[in-house]
Enzyme design. Structure first.
Site, PDB file in Angstrom:
ATOM      1  CG  ASP A  63     -49.443 -39.522 -54.772  1.00 13.19           C
ATOM      2  OD1 ASP A  63     -49.366 -39.237 -53.567  1.00 13.19           O
ATOM      3  OD2 ASP A  63     -48.663 -39.084 -55.642  1.00 13.19           O
ATOM      4  CG  ASP A  65     -55.171 -39.772 -57.567  1.00 13.67           C
ATOM      5  OD1 ASP A  65     -54.863 -39.433 -56.405  1.00 13.67           O
ATOM      6  OD2 ASP A  65     -54.561 -39.396 -58.577  1.00 13.67           O
ATOM      7  CG  ASP A 142     -53.346 -37.701 -69.018  1.00 18.67           C
ATOM      8  OD1 ASP A 142     -53.751 -38.839 -68.702  1.00 18.67           O
ATOM      9  OD2 ASP A 142     -52.506 -37.083 -68.329  1.00 18.67           O
TER      10      ASP A 142
END
Length: 441
Positions: A63, A65, A142
Site C-alpha cells: 500500500d 499512503d 506511532d
C-alpha cells in the site's frame, strides 16, 4: 522501572537521494500521480509511513499512503475519483481501479478545543480530526520508522523523529511516552509485534517494557478490529515469528486466552509444537501465493482450547460425540468476546474439529461419507498437522491418504475394527419397527 522513551521531534533531517535506496521505480504510478497533482494544486504532499519504511529495507510495499496539508475536501476537489471516508479519522481515498491511494491530512498532536479530538477517560483516542503541520503529524505517528516522509520534489527522505537511524538499526521505537501511546490505542502493542516480525526488527526495550502489564487493555479494542489484526498477524507470511513475539511480550493470553492457558497446562508441549508447525506451514503457503483459509487458521489457533474443553467435558462423563459439539461451541463463544470471528469462518472451523473423530472409523459407508464431506480436505490437512505433534495419527494419515486415491483398496487393506460401528460416544442406530397394516391384523 524502565526509563521512559520520550522520543519526540529531533529537528528536521533531510536525507538526500544519493544517501537512501528509494527510487520512483518502486513507487506505484498512481501514488506518484496523486503526489504530483497535489503539488501542482499548491499543496505539500509526501509518501509516508509503511511504504517509505519498506522501501528503505528493500521490501516492495503493498500500500502507498500520502500525507498532505490539503484538507479532505480540498483533496476531493482535485480528484474526481476520490471519496471521503471515516468519522473518527477523516481520510480521502483516491481510487484507481482496484488500487486505493489513501490521503491523510497532517494531524496535530494537541486538542485545539474545536471538539474534533476526543479521548476516552483511560486515554484511548476516540476521534482525531484536528489538522496541523508536518512536524505535528510526525510526532503523532506511532513508531519512528513510520514517521518518514518521501518528498517528490527533490526525492529526499525527511525525518523528524530519528526514524531513519532506527530503520538502519532495525528497531521499532514508539514516538512519545510508550505507556501513554499504548493507552491511546492498545492495538499498537499488536502492531509493534507484527511489524517487528515482518521486518526482522527488534522492539526498543523502553517501548517493549510496558506491554505485559498493559496487555489487558486489548479487551477495550473492538473485537472486529482484533479479527482484522489477527489476519494481518498470521496471514502475511510472518505467522510463526508473530506468534513467538506475542508469547515473548505477554500478549498471547490477552488475544487467545483459552489457547494460551491450554498450552501452559500441556506438559508435553505437543499442543504448542503443533501450533508452531501449522504457522510455519502457513508462512510457506503464503510465500508461494497459495491460499490460506481463516477458518483453517483459527482451527489451528484455537485447537489447544478445544482439546482442553473437550477433556474437561469428558471428565464430567459427557459422551464423546456430545462433548465434541459442546466443546466446539464453548470455545467459539468464549473467543468471540475478544475476536469477532465471523460465522462464515467459525462454522467451517468447527467442522474441521468435529471431523477429526471420524478418521479412526473405517467402515465403508463412513469412509465414503467422510470423503464426500465439503470440509474433508481441510480436515485431512489438519490431521496431517496433528501427526507433527503425535505419531499416534500416522496410521490414520496413511489410510486416508490412500483412501483419496482408491477407497476400495484402502478399506480392503485396512479392515474396520469390529467395534468401530459408530462414531466415538455415539449411540448405535435403532432399527425402526415397521407398523403392521390394518389388513394384516
Amino acid at each position: 522501572m524502565p526509563t521512559q522513551n520520550n522520543t519526540a521531534l529531533t529537528g528536521l533531517r533531510s536525507i538526500p537521494r544519493d544517501q537512501h535506496p528509494i527510487s520512483r521505480k518502486g513507487i506505484s504510478p498512481n501514488a506518484l500521480r496523486v503526489l504530483y497533482r497535489l503539488r501542482e494544486g499548491g499543496h505539500e504532499a509526501y509518501l509516508v509511513g509503511g511504504a517509505v519504511r519498506d522501501l528503505l529495507v528493500g521490501l516492495q510495499p503493498k500500500d502507498f499512503d500520502v500525507a498532505t496539508d490539503a484538507t479532505p475536501e480540498q483533496v476531493k476537489a482535485l480528484f474526481r475519483n476520490c471519496r471521503l471516508i471515516g468519522r473518527r479519522f477523516r481520510l480521502a481515498h483516491v481510487v484507481f481501479g482496484r488500487e486505493i491511494i489513501e490521503v491523510a491530512t497532517f494531524r496535530a498532536n494537541v486538542d485545539d478545543g474545536s471538539g474534533d479530538r476526543e479521548t476516552h477517560a483511560g486515554g484511548r483516542l476516540l476521534r482525531d480530526n484536528v489538522y496541523g503541520t508536518i512536524e505535528d503529524d510526525a510526532v503523532r505517528r506511532d513508531f519512528t520508522a513510520n514517521a518518514l516522509y518521501y518528498a517528490i520534489e527533490d526525492f529526499s527522505v525527511r525525518d523528524y523523529t530519528g526514524g531513519f537511524e532506527d530503520v538502519q538499526n532495525r528497531v521499532m521505537k514508539l514516538i512519545g511516552d510508550p505507556e501513554l501511546r499504548y493507552r491511546e490505542d492498545p492495538v499498537r502493542m499488536l502492531r509493534a509485534v507484527r511489524l517487528a516480525a515482518k521486518l526482522g526488527f527488534s522492539i526498543d526495550p523502553d517501548s517493549a517494557a510496558p506491554i505485559p502489564h498493559l496487555a489487558s487493555l486489548l479487551a477495550e479494542a473492538a473485537p472486529a478490529r482484533l479479527f482484522e489484526e489477527c489476519l494481518k498477524l498470521f496471514l502475511s507470511g510472518n505467522a510463526e515469528a508473530s506468534f513467538l513475539g506475542l508469547e515473548r511480550h505477554g500478549l498471547l493470553p490477552a488475544l487467545l486466552p483459552e489457547s494460551a492457558a491450554a498450552m501452559a497446562a500441556n506438559r508435553s508441549g505437543a499442543l504448542r509444537r503443533m501450533l508452531l508447525e501449522g504457522l510455519h506451514n502457513t508462512d510457506a503457503r503464503v510465500a508461494v501465493d497459495e491460499p490460506v483459509s481463516p477458518a483453517f487458521l483459527f482451527a489451528l489457533l484455537l485447537w489447544p482450547a478445544y482439546c482442553r474443553a473437550l477433556m474437561a467435558l469428558q471428565a464430567e462423563g459427557v459422551h464423546a460425540a456430545e462433548a465434541q459439539r459442546r466443546a466446539a461451541d464453548r470455545v467459539t463463544v468464549h473467543q468471540l468476546t475478544t475476536v469477532a470471528l465471523p460465522r462464515r469462518f467459525s462454522l467451517p472451523m468447527q467442522e474441521i474439529w468435529l471431523l477429526q473423530s471420524r478418521f479412526p472409523l473405517r467402515q465403508r459407508k463412513r469412509v465414503v461419507r467422510t470423503l464426500s464431506h465439503p470440509r474433508f480436505r481441510a480436515a485431512f490437512d489438519f490431521l496431517v498437522l496433528r501427526q507433527s505433534a503425535s505419531d499416534d495419527h500416522a496410521e490414520d494419515v496413511a489410510f486416508w491418504r490412500e483412501a483419496q486415491q482408491d477407497p476400495d483398496h484402502a478399506i480392503a487393506a485396512h479392515p474396520a475394527d469390529a467395534e468401530a460401528g459408530t462414531e466415538e460416544g455415539a449411540a448405535p442406530r435403532k432399527r425402526r419397527r415397521r407398523r403392521r397394516s390394518a389388513a394384516a391384523e
